[in-house]
Design a protein around this motif. Sequence first.
Motif, PDB file in Angstrom:
ATOM      1  N   SER A  15      -7.063  -2.691  -5.337  1.00 42.77           N
ATOM      2  CA  SER A  15      -7.875  -1.859  -4.431  1.00 42.77           C
ATOM      3  C   SER A  15      -7.057  -0.697  -3.890  1.00 42.77           C
ATOM      4  N   TYR A  16      -5.790  -0.959  -3.528  1.00 43.12           N
ATOM      5  CA  TYR A  16      -4.949   0.145  -3.045  1.00 43.12           C
ATOM      6  C   TYR A  16      -4.809   1.213  -4.129  1.00 43.12           C
ATOM      7  N   LYS A  36      -5.683  -7.078  -3.919  1.00 43.18           N
ATOM      8  CA  LYS A  36      -5.295  -6.102  -2.896  1.00 43.18           C
ATOM      9  C   LYS A  36      -4.604  -4.891  -3.533  1.00 43.18           C
ATOM     10  N   GLU A  37      -3.653  -5.181  -4.411  1.00 39.95           N
ATOM     11  CA  GLU A  37      -2.938  -4.073  -5.072  1.00 39.95           C
ATOM     12  C   GLU A  37      -3.914  -3.198  -5.874  1.00 39.95           C
ATOM     13  N   LYS A  57       0.850  -1.200   0.000  1.00 35.58           N
ATOM     14  CA  LYS A  57       0.000   0.000   0.000  1.00 35.58           C
ATOM     15  C   LYS A  57       0.889   1.254   0.000  1.00 35.58           C
ATOM     16  N   ASP A  96       0.713   4.161  -2.733  1.00 42.36           N
ATOM     17  CA  ASP A  96       0.399   5.530  -2.303  1.00 42.36           C
ATOM     18  C   ASP A  96       1.516   6.500  -2.722  1.00 42.36           C
TER      19      ASP A  96
END
Length: 433
Positions: free
Chosen positions: A56-57, A53-54, A18, A22
């Motif tokens: 969504s981040y 997951k990636e 994350k 970011d």
Amino acid sequence: MRIYDIIANKRDKKELTKEEIDFFIKGVTEGTIEDYQITALLMAIYINGMNKKETSYLTMAMANSGDIADLSMINGIKVDKHSTGGVGDKTTLVVAPLVASFGVPVAKMSGRGLGHTGGTVDKLESIPGFNIAMPIEKFIENVNNINVAVVGQTGDLAPADKKLYALRDVTATISSIPLIASSIMSKKIAGGADAIVLDVKYGSGAFMKKLDDAILLAQAMVDIGEEVGRKTIAVISNMNEPLGFAIGNALEVKEAINTLKGNGPADFEKICIELSAQMLHLAGKGEVEELKTELHNRLNNGIAFEKFKEFIKAQGGDTNAIDNMDLLPKANKEISFTAENDGYISQIDAEKLGVASMLLGGGRAKKTDSIDYGVGIVLNKKVGDFAEKGSILATLFVNNEGNLNDVIELLKEAFCFSQNPCEKKPLIEKIIN
Ligand code: URA
């Protein structure tokens, strides 16, 4: 943290954290990462993909890169609908008032058309007086008063996506499922949606040409929704022929009005009912099949049409032009396009017809082009119909004949014939939730 290491990690098929994602999106937004490093990472993502997951981040980082529409002053669950784009797709014009008629708030930000696909904003602007731009306070007031408002995109939503999209466009990295899915979902989330119904099209007139790719894209977006706490449903629908009969702004408004009065084309009505039922279901209004029955009632008993008029009036539109559609913009010439031989229609290439409508002036080749609201194409036949030699396949609504030869060539290429009856593919292929 260094962008160099993040690129190397993705090149080596490692999962990005994350913090790394970011850092990347912050650098894109603030202009502190060079374009060549951004595109190197995009290409690494294109080739090596991203897990749930990636993705969504990435979605949330892009959603948070600019303004987030604050719709908290609107009571109730805000369910947004998004179409991945097609030809003759005027569903928002019907779905927004239909859903609003149940007391469910529809606070919709819509876009303009580009290339072969039309845009809701242009369609609505073909109604005299209709105002698509308003301050957020007025937008919220309208939704609270009548449950529906549609505006052009306001604020600086997901600026990181804007920058990434422009770079993807010139580096052959558009068609990556995690990049498309995060791009679309970031804008929906920044637009303030609590829940999202996606109309993912596949076929000749759609972004995704193949059904399997559309399913992968839809699943990726539903997964993002689940990861980030927004209930999301995707309807996979067929864009191998235009939706309904009408293509072109005012022509599509007329078809939408007829649909709101219960006299719409079967395929168009069906997708409007499906999307509305899914939206109402996410808003907690009941089970999908029961909702469909009530939605049909509301198209037939005038409730949907009255809500549409209320919506148009609240945004300054002339409701006389809704009651008397002759007052909508009209082309000054109609030209028939006829069949050269007998045959069953096996295909109507939606993209070619979208381009033809654009060449008549109904769409934009580039963002700065202006639009002629009255022009376009109305089909007389759909896939599966039999056409006799000399019968009308489509009517062209024309103001400027400058591109007419090219338009007719496109129509000749768009209609394919078979000597045998042909099977029509289902309009709605799959629902993913
Ligand atoms: N539409 C979007 O908004 N983003 C993409 O990446 C592709 C289509």
